[in-house]
Design a protein around this motif. Structure first.
Motif, PDB file in Angstrom:
ATOM      1  N   ALA A  17       0.871  -1.127  -0.099  1.00 55.95           N
ATOM      2  CA  ALA A  17       0.019  -0.005   0.038  1.00 55.95           C
ATOM      3  C   ALA A  17       0.759   1.286  -0.080  1.00 55.95           C
ATOM      4  CB  ALA A  17      -0.870   0.128   1.347  1.00 55.95           C
ATOM      5  N   LYS A  18       0.130   2.255  -0.457  1.00 57.92           N
ATOM      6  CA  LYS A  18       0.910   3.679  -0.317  1.00 57.92           C
ATOM      7  C   LYS A  18       0.029   4.364   0.553  1.00 57.92           C
ATOM      8  CE  LYS A  18       2.491   5.932  -4.010  1.00 57.92           C
ATOM      9  NZ  LYS A  18       2.528   6.269  -5.373  1.00 57.92           N
ATOM     10  N   ILE A  19       0.722   5.020   1.469  1.00 57.90           N
ATOM     11  CA  ILE A  19       0.187   5.733   2.632  1.00 57.90           C
ATOM     12  C   ILE A  19       0.713   6.981   2.738  1.00 57.90           C
ATOM     13  CG2 ILE A  19       0.071   5.825   5.170  1.00 57.90           C
ATOM     14  CD1 ILE A  19       0.304   2.659   5.340  1.00 57.90           C
ATOM     15  N   LEU A  20       0.042   8.234   2.756  1.00 55.61           N
ATOM     16  CA  LEU A  20       0.356   9.525   2.867  1.00 55.61           C
ATOM     17  C   LEU A  20       0.331  10.022   4.391  1.00 55.61           C
ATOM     18  CD1 LEU A  20       1.377  12.294   1.555  1.00 55.61           C
ATOM     19  CD2 LEU A  20      -1.088  12.670   1.155  1.00 55.61           C
ATOM     20  N   ASP A  21       1.161  10.589   5.055  1.00 59.59           N
ATOM     21  CA  ASP A  21       1.129  11.217   6.202  1.00 59.59           C
ATOM     22  C   ASP A  21       1.152  12.445   6.314  1.00 59.59           C
ATOM     23  OD1 ASP A  21       1.115  11.823   8.977  1.00 59.59           O
ATOM     24  OD2 ASP A  21       2.910  10.543   9.423  1.00 59.59           O
ATOM     25  N   VAL A  22      -0.041  13.475   6.485  1.00 57.01           N
ATOM     26  CA  VAL A  22      -0.332  14.828   6.175  1.00 57.01           C
ATOM     27  C   VAL A  22       0.171  15.387   7.329  1.00 57.01           C
ATOM     28  CG1 VAL A  22      -1.713  16.543   5.892  1.00 57.01           C
ATOM     29  CG2 VAL A  22      -2.038  14.371   4.343  1.00 57.01           C
ATOM     30  N   GLY A  23       1.278  16.496   7.454  1.00 58.33           N
ATOM     31  CA  GLY A  23       1.433  17.218   8.672  1.00 58.33           C
ATOM     32  C   GLY A  23       2.088  16.588   9.874  1.00 58.33           C
ATOM     33  N   CYS A  24       2.961  15.407   9.185  1.00 52.35           N
ATOM     34  CA  CYS A  24       3.904  14.658  10.170  1.00 52.35           C
ATOM     35  C   CYS A  24       5.095  15.486  10.826  1.00 52.35           C
ATOM     36  CB  CYS A  24       4.289  13.741   9.394  1.00 52.35           C
ATOM     37  SG  CYS A  24       5.427  13.963   8.075  1.00 52.35           S
ATOM     38  N   ALA A  34       6.475   1.876   9.368  1.00 52.88           N
ATOM     39  CA  ALA A  34       6.758   1.179   8.250  1.00 52.88           C
ATOM     40  C   ALA A  34       7.296  -0.241   8.337  1.00 52.88           C
ATOM     41  CB  ALA A  34       7.845   2.021   7.559  1.00 52.88           C
ATOM     42  N   LYS A  35       8.064  -0.373   9.325  1.00 46.03           N
ATOM     43  CA  LYS A  35       8.542  -1.892   9.681  1.00 46.03           C
ATOM     44  C   LYS A  35       7.450  -2.803  10.045  1.00 46.03           C
ATOM     45  CE  LYS A  35       9.511  -0.821  14.585  1.00 46.03           C
ATOM     46  NZ  LYS A  35      10.510  -0.552  15.567  1.00 46.03           N
ATOM     47  N   PHE A  36       6.292  -2.433  10.333  1.00 42.78           N
ATOM     48  CA  PHE A  36       5.226  -3.528  10.644  1.00 42.78           C
ATOM     49  C   PHE A  36       4.871  -4.137   9.261  1.00 42.78           C
ATOM     50  CE2 PHE A  36       5.113  -0.706  14.425  1.00 42.78           C
ATOM     51  CZ  PHE A  36       5.387  -1.810  15.229  1.00 42.78           C
ATOM     52  N   SER A  37       4.877  -3.524   8.122  1.00 41.29           N
ATOM     53  CA  SER A  37       4.326  -3.843   6.706  1.00 41.29           C
ATOM     54  C   SER A  37       5.208  -5.114   6.448  1.00 41.29           C
ATOM     55  CB  SER A  37       4.527  -2.942   5.772  1.00 41.29           C
ATOM     56  OG  SER A  37       4.230  -3.594   4.536  1.00 41.29           O
ATOM     57  N   ARG A  38       4.445  -6.169   6.020  1.00 38.39           N
ATOM     58  CA  ARG A  38       4.896  -7.631   5.551  1.00 38.39           C
ATOM     59  C   ARG A  38       5.140  -7.555   4.086  1.00 38.39           C
ATOM     60  NH1 ARG A  38       1.612 -11.535   9.156  1.00 38.39           N
ATOM     61  NH2 ARG A  38       2.791 -11.460  11.116  1.00 38.39           N
ATOM     62  N   LYS A  39       4.333  -6.596   3.408  1.00 39.22           N
ATOM     63  CA  LYS A  39       4.331  -6.699   1.840  1.00 39.22           C
ATOM     64  C   LYS A  39       5.039  -5.112   1.370  1.00 39.22           C
ATOM     65  CE  LYS A  39       2.007 -10.200   0.932  1.00 39.22           C
ATOM     66  NZ  LYS A  39       2.383 -11.200   0.073  1.00 39.22           N
ATOM     67  N   GLY A  40       5.343  -4.263   2.227  1.00 42.08           N
ATOM     68  CA  GLY A  40       6.211  -3.083   2.104  1.00 42.08           C
ATOM     69  C   GLY A  40       5.327  -1.970   1.747  1.00 42.08           C
ATOM     70  N   TRP A  41       5.049  -1.162   2.811  1.00 45.96           N
ATOM     71  CA  TRP A  41       4.059  -0.093   2.561  1.00 45.96           C
ATOM     72  C   TRP A  41       5.234   0.947   2.133  1.00 45.96           C
ATOM     73  CZ3 TRP A  41       2.185  -0.333   8.175  1.00 45.96           C
ATOM     74  CH2 TRP A  41       1.159  -1.372   8.299  1.00 45.96           C
ATOM     75  N   GLN A  42       4.579   2.002   1.120  1.00 42.57           N
ATOM     76  CA  GLN A  42       5.289   3.164   0.791  1.00 42.57           C
ATOM     77  C   GLN A  42       4.924   4.169   1.376  1.00 42.57           C
ATOM     78  OE1 GLN A  42       5.047   3.982  -3.432  1.00 42.57           O
ATOM     79  NE2 GLN A  42       6.586   5.814  -3.024  1.00 42.57           N
ATOM     80  N   ILE A  43       5.422   4.662   2.471  1.00 46.41           N
ATOM     81  CA  ILE A  43       4.926   5.845   3.161  1.00 46.41           C
ATOM     82  C   ILE A  43       5.562   7.174   3.017  1.00 46.41           C
ATOM     83  CG2 ILE A  43       4.510   6.830   5.486  1.00 46.41           C
ATOM     84  CD1 ILE A  43       4.652   4.010   6.515  1.00 46.41           C
TER      85      ILE A  43
END
Length: 199
Positions: A17-24, A34-43
Motif C-alpha cells: 500500500a501507499k500511505i500519505l502522512d499529512v502534517g507529520c 513502516a517496519k510493521f508491513s509485511r508486503k512493503g508499505w510506501q509511506i
C-alpha cells in the motif's frame, strides 16, 4: 492514545500500500510503523514546516491544501493532530498563506485534497482536538460535533472513538460524554483540548 488508535486501523500488513502522512513534521511515527508491513508499505510524509525532523520515510515540503499528487494515488492517508493547524498561522504556514484568502478554511481545503488523492476504497485516519468550538488565529482549531461532521461530510465514518484527559491520563469515553464535556474553551494542560476525536 492517537498512535494506539492508528495502529488498530492501519491498512492490512499483508497489503502492498501507499500511505500519505499529512502534517507529520518532526514526528517519527510513520517511520516507526513502516517496519510493521509485511508486503512493503510506501509511506510519504508532507508538511509546510521548513524544518523537518529526521525520518526513515521520504518527507516533502508541501501544503495539504494543494497536495501535489495525482488523483487516487493513496490507499490510506493519516492526519494526526495536524488538521486543526492547516491554514492558520504557525511555523511555516504564515509565509505560505501570504496572498491567499483560504487560511480559515484551510482544513476544508485539505480534506478535499485528501479525498482527491485517496483511492476509491482508500481510508483516512484523522485525529483532532474536540470540545467547545474555537478557532485560534495563532495556530489551531478545536472541533465540536457539528464542525467535525461538516469537515468529514465527504467521508463515510467507519469508526469514531473519543478520549478524555482525566487526572493526567487519556481514557476512552463515548460520544455523549465527549459532547457533554465541551464546557472548556481550551485545556489547562499543554494540549489544545481535554478531548481527542479519532476517526
Amino acid at each position: 492514545t492517537e498512535y494506539e488508535f492508528v495502529s488498530r486501523n492501519l491498512v492490512s500488513r499483508e497489503k502492498k500500500a501507499k500511505i500519505l502522512d499529512v502534517g507529520c513534521s518532526s514526528s517519527a511515527f510513520s517511520g516507526a510503523i513502516a517496519k510493521f508491513s509485511r508486503k512493503g508499505w510506501q509511506i510519504i510524509g508532507i508538511d509546510v514546516a521548513s524544518e523537518l525532523g529526521s525520518h526513515r520515510i521520504p518527507l516533502i515540503l508541501m501544503d495539504a491544501r494543494n497536495i501535489g499528487f495525482k488523483e487516487k494515488t493513496f490507499d490510506q492517508v493519516m492526519c494526526l493532530s495536524a488538521m486543526e493547524h492547516i491554514g492558520l498561522d504557525h511555523e511555516g504556514a504564515e509565509k505560505q498563506n501570504k496572498g491567499h484568502n483560504y487560511g480559515i478554511n484551510g482544513d476544508a481545503l485539505a480534506m478535499t485534497e485528501i479525498w482527491r488523492v485517496l483511492k476509491a476504497k482508500g481510508t483516512l485516519i484523522l485525529t483532532v482536538p474536540y470540545g467547545r468550538l474555537i478557532i485560534k488565529q495563532q495556530g489551531y482549531r478545536v472541533y465540536n460535533k457539528e464542525s467535525l461532521s461538516i469537515l468529514t461530510n465527504k467521508f463515510f465514518i467507519i469508526k469514531k472513538e473519543f478520549f478524555i484527559l482525566k487526572k493526567g491520563r487519556w481514557d476512552k469515553c463515548n460520544e455523549l460524554e465527549a459532547n457533554n464535556s465541551t464546557l472548556f474553551e481550551c485545556s489547562t494542560q499543554k494540549f489544545h483540548s481535554d478531548i481527542i476525536a479519532c476517526l
